[in-house]
Design a protein around this motif. Structure first.
Motif, PDB file in Angstrom:
ATOM      1  N   ARG A  93      33.616  40.712  35.237  1.00  0.00           N
ATOM      2  CA  ARG A  93      34.090  41.075  36.580  1.00  0.00           C
ATOM      3  C   ARG A  93      33.417  40.226  37.648  1.00  0.00           C
ATOM      4  O   ARG A  93      34.061  39.751  38.579  1.00  0.00           O
ATOM      5  N   ASP A  94      32.111  39.990  37.500  1.00  0.00           N
ATOM      6  CA  ASP A  94      31.380  39.171  38.468  1.00  0.00           C
ATOM      7  C   ASP A  94      31.894  37.728  38.460  1.00  0.00           C
ATOM      8  O   ASP A  94      32.038  37.112  39.524  1.00  0.00           O
ATOM      9  N   ALA A  95      32.166  37.187  37.284  1.00  0.00           N
ATOM     10  CA  ALA A  95      32.676  35.814  37.184  1.00  0.00           C
ATOM     11  C   ALA A  95      34.034  35.694  37.874  1.00  0.00           C
ATOM     12  O   ALA A  95      34.302  34.704  38.568  1.00  0.00           O
ATOM     13  N   ILE A  96      34.879  36.688  37.688  1.00  0.00           N
ATOM     14  CA  ILE A  96      36.193  36.677  38.346  1.00  0.00           C
ATOM     15  C   ILE A  96      36.021  36.814  39.857  1.00  0.00           C
ATOM     16  O   ILE A  96      36.654  36.096  40.631  1.00  0.00           O
ATOM     17  N   ALA A  97      35.155  37.720  40.272  1.00  0.00           N
ATOM     18  CA  ALA A  97      34.906  37.907  41.710  1.00  0.00           C
ATOM     19  C   ALA A  97      34.372  36.621  42.346  1.00  0.00           C
ATOM     20  O   ALA A  97      34.725  36.299  43.486  1.00  0.00           O
ATOM     21  N   ASP A  98      33.567  35.878  41.598  1.00  0.00           N
ATOM     22  CA  ASP A  98      33.020  34.621  42.117  1.00  0.00           C
ATOM     23  C   ASP A  98      34.102  33.566  42.339  1.00  0.00           C
ATOM     24  O   ASP A  98      33.895  32.630  43.120  1.00  0.00           O
ATOM     25  N   THR A  99      35.227  33.700  41.656  1.00  0.00           N
ATOM     26  CA  THR A  99      36.327  32.729  41.804  1.00  0.00           C
ATOM     27  C   THR A  99      37.497  33.323  42.582  1.00  0.00           C
ATOM     28  O   THR A  99      38.604  32.768  42.560  1.00  0.00           O
ATOM     29  N   ARG A 100      37.261  34.412  43.278  1.00  0.00           N
ATOM     30  CA  ARG A 100      38.333  35.107  44.020  1.00  0.00           C
ATOM     31  C   ARG A 100      39.095  34.175  44.960  1.00  0.00           C
ATOM     32  O   ARG A 100      40.322  34.168  44.977  1.00  0.00           O
ATOM     33  N   GLN A 101      38.388  33.364  45.727  1.00  0.00           N
ATOM     34  CA  GLN A 101      39.065  32.478  46.676  1.00  0.00           C
ATOM     35  C   GLN A 101      39.898  31.425  45.951  1.00  0.00           C
ATOM     36  O   GLN A 101      41.024  31.131  46.352  1.00  0.00           O
ATOM     37  N   GLU A 102      39.374  30.873  44.882  1.00  0.00           N
ATOM     38  CA  GLU A 102      40.113  29.876  44.099  1.00  0.00           C
ATOM     39  C   GLU A 102      41.387  30.485  43.509  1.00  0.00           C
ATOM     40  O   GLU A 102      42.457  29.867  43.530  1.00  0.00           O
ATOM     41  N   LEU A 103      41.296  31.707  42.997  1.00  0.00           N
ATOM     42  CA  LEU A 103      42.468  32.396  42.448  1.00  0.00           C
ATOM     43  C   LEU A 103      43.486  32.702  43.550  1.00  0.00           C
ATOM     44  O   LEU A 103      44.690  32.533  43.354  1.00  0.00           O
ATOM     45  N   THR A 104      43.006  33.148  44.692  1.00  0.00           N
ATOM     46  CA  THR A 104      43.894  33.420  45.827  1.00  0.00           C
ATOM     47  C   THR A 104      44.614  32.147  46.259  1.00  0.00           C
ATOM     48  O   THR A 104      45.832  32.154  46.466  1.00  0.00           O
ATOM     49  N   ASP A 105      43.870  31.055  46.373  1.00  0.00           N
ATOM     50  CA  ASP A 105      44.472  29.774  46.762  1.00  0.00           C
ATOM     51  C   ASP A 105      45.535  29.331  45.751  1.00  0.00           C
ATOM     52  O   ASP A 105      46.573  28.788  46.142  1.00  0.00           O
ATOM     53  N   ALA A 106      45.284  29.568  44.468  1.00  0.00           N
ATOM     54  CA  ALA A 106      46.255  29.187  43.434  1.00  0.00           C
ATOM     55  C   ALA A 106      47.541  29.994  43.576  1.00  0.00           C
ATOM     56  O   ALA A 106      48.644  29.448  43.422  1.00  0.00           O
ATOM     57  N   LEU A 107      47.428  31.273  43.891  1.00  0.00           N
ATOM     58  CA  LEU A 107      48.625  32.097  44.093  1.00  0.00           C
ATOM     59  C   LEU A 107      49.387  31.655  45.338  1.00  0.00           C
ATOM     60  O   LEU A 107      50.619  31.616  45.337  1.00  0.00           O
ATOM     61  N   LEU A 108      48.674  31.308  46.379  1.00  0.00           N
ATOM     62  CA  LEU A 108      49.329  30.814  47.597  1.00  0.00           C
ATOM     63  C   LEU A 108      50.036  29.484  47.312  1.00  0.00           C
ATOM     64  O   LEU A 108      51.163  29.264  47.758  1.00  0.00           O
ATOM     65  N   ALA A 109      49.389  28.615  46.548  1.00  0.00           N
ATOM     66  CA  ALA A 109      49.989  27.333  46.184  1.00  0.00           C
ATOM     67  C   ALA A 109      51.217  27.525  45.294  1.00  0.00           C
ATOM     68  O   ALA A 109      52.139  26.703  45.304  1.00  0.00           O
ATOM     69  N   ALA A 110      51.256  28.632  44.549  1.00  0.00           N
ATOM     70  CA  ALA A 110      52.400  28.933  43.688  1.00  0.00           C
ATOM     71  C   ALA A 110      53.590  29.457  44.487  1.00  0.00           C
ATOM     72  O   ALA A 110      54.671  29.640  43.932  1.00  0.00           O
ATOM     73  N   GLY A 111      53.386  29.723  45.785  1.00  0.00           N
ATOM     74  CA  GLY A 111      54.505  30.113  46.633  1.00  0.00           C
ATOM     75  C   GLY A 111      54.441  31.513  47.215  1.00  0.00           C
ATOM     76  O   GLY A 111      55.334  31.913  47.961  1.00  0.00           O
ATOM     77  N   TYR A 112      53.408  32.276  46.909  1.00  0.00           N
ATOM     78  CA  TYR A 112      53.290  33.604  47.518  1.00  0.00           C
ATOM     79  C   TYR A 112      52.865  33.457  48.970  1.00  0.00           C
ATOM     80  O   TYR A 112      52.084  32.580  49.316  1.00  0.00           O
ATOM     81  N   GLN A 113      53.367  34.334  49.831  1.00  0.00           N
ATOM     82  CA  GLN A 113      53.015  34.299  51.250  1.00  0.00           C
ATOM     83  C   GLN A 113      51.612  34.835  51.478  1.00  0.00           C
ATOM     84  O   GLN A 113      50.913  34.414  52.393  1.00  0.00           O
ATOM     85  N   SER A 114      51.211  35.788  50.652  1.00  0.00           N
ATOM     86  CA  SER A 114      49.864  36.339  50.724  1.00  0.00           C
ATOM     87  C   SER A 114      49.464  36.793  49.318  1.00  0.00           C
ATOM     88  O   SER A 114      50.314  37.027  48.467  1.00  0.00           O
ATOM     89  N   ALA A 115      48.160  36.885  49.121  1.00  0.00           N
ATOM     90  CA  ALA A 115      47.656  37.268  47.802  1.00  0.00           C
ATOM     91  C   ALA A 115      46.346  38.013  47.952  1.00  0.00           C
ATOM     92  O   ALA A 115      45.584  37.777  48.888  1.00  0.00           O
ATOM     93  N   GLN A 116      46.110  38.904  47.013  1.00  0.00           N
ATOM     94  CA  GLN A 116      44.875  39.688  46.998  1.00  0.00           C
ATOM     95  C   GLN A 116      44.374  39.734  45.560  1.00  0.00           C
ATOM     96  O   GLN A 116      45.131  40.060  44.646  1.00  0.00           O
ATOM     97  N   ILE A 117      43.116  39.415  45.365  1.00  0.00           N
ATOM     98  CA  ILE A 117      42.481  39.464  44.048  1.00  0.00           C
ATOM     99  C   ILE A 117      41.431  40.562  44.085  1.00  0.00           C
ATOM    100  O   ILE A 117      40.620  40.625  45.006  1.00  0.00           O
ATOM    101  N   SER A 118      41.456  41.424  43.076  1.00  0.00           N
ATOM    102  CA  SER A 118      40.439  42.466  42.999  1.00  0.00           C
ATOM    103  C   SER A 118      39.986  42.622  41.544  1.00  0.00           C
ATOM    104  O   SER A 118      40.673  42.209  40.621  1.00  0.00           O
ATOM    105  N   THR A 119      38.826  43.213  41.390  1.00  0.00           N
ATOM    106  CA  THR A 119      38.297  43.513  40.061  1.00  0.00           C
ATOM    107  C   THR A 119      37.933  44.993  40.012  1.00  0.00           C
ATOM    108  O   THR A 119      37.672  45.610  41.051  1.00  0.00           O
ATOM    109  N   ALA A 120      37.924  45.531  38.795  1.00  0.00           N
ATOM    110  CA  ALA A 120      37.568  46.934  38.634  1.00  0.00           C
ATOM    111  C   ALA A 120      36.955  47.154  37.258  1.00  0.00           C
ATOM    112  O   ALA A 120      37.295  46.460  36.293  1.00  0.00           O
ATOM    113  N   ASP A 121      36.066  48.117  37.204  1.00  0.00           N
ATOM    114  CA  ASP A 121      35.490  48.533  35.929  1.00  0.00           C
ATOM    115  C   ASP A 121      36.597  49.172  35.093  1.00  0.00           C
ATOM    116  O   ASP A 121      37.559  49.726  35.630  1.00  0.00           O
ATOM    117  N   TRP A 122      36.472  49.076  33.796  1.00  0.00           N
ATOM    118  CA  TRP A 122      37.491  49.616  32.902  1.00  0.00           C
ATOM    119  C   TRP A 122      36.815  50.013  31.607  1.00  0.00           C
ATOM    120  O   TRP A 122      35.917  49.323  31.128  1.00  0.00           O
TER     121      TRP A 122
END
Length: 128
Positions: A77-106
């Motif tokens: 979860r921490d590793a994913i959270a550390d790349t949150r901005q990179e993942l968000t940017d990738a979704l925006l580059a894929a054509g989404y108008q907005s994007a939100q990345i979140s993590t949760a315990d499971w």
């Protein structure tokens, strides 16, 4: 009345992926002219040899993508959270108008997680 599709990917053992299942949920309300923007969800039920189980839910509605990563491992979860901005940017580059990345315990209970999503079918009457 609710569109649902499922696929299971069979990968070579040396791929490092123990399980790869994909669940597609559509929105039957999108067929109505007065309906708000359609909402579609894709869930990736994954298990890797090195990082373990990962439940990824991508929900698309009206140009927005909400992506939620769930893992029993705080390190994952921490590793994913550390790349949150990179993942968000990738979704925006894929054509989404907005994007939100979140993590949760499971707790890793994939059957319970799928049942929770399937709860939208709770009112389904299978009696004829």
């Amino acid at each position: 009345e609710q569109p649902y599709h499922f696929i299971e990917l069979h990968l070579a053992p040396e791929s490092g992926v123990r399980r790869a299942q994909v669940h597609f949920f559509g929105d039957d309300q999108a067929q109505r002219a007065d309906a708000p923007a359609a909402c579609h969800t894709v869930v990736l039920d994954l298990e890797f040899t090195r990082i373990g189980a990962l439940w990824v839910s991508l929900r698309h509605s009206g140009g927005h993508c909400a992506c939620r990563f769930q893992s029993p491992s705080s390190a994952v979860r921490d590793a994913i959270a550390d790349t949150r901005q990179e993942l968000t940017d990738a979704l925006l580059a894929a054509g989404y108008q907005s994007a939100q990345i979140s993590t949760a315990d499971w707790n890793g209970d994939r059957i319970a997680a799928l049942a929770a999503i399937m709860d939208r079918f709770g009112g389904l009457n299978l009696n004829v």
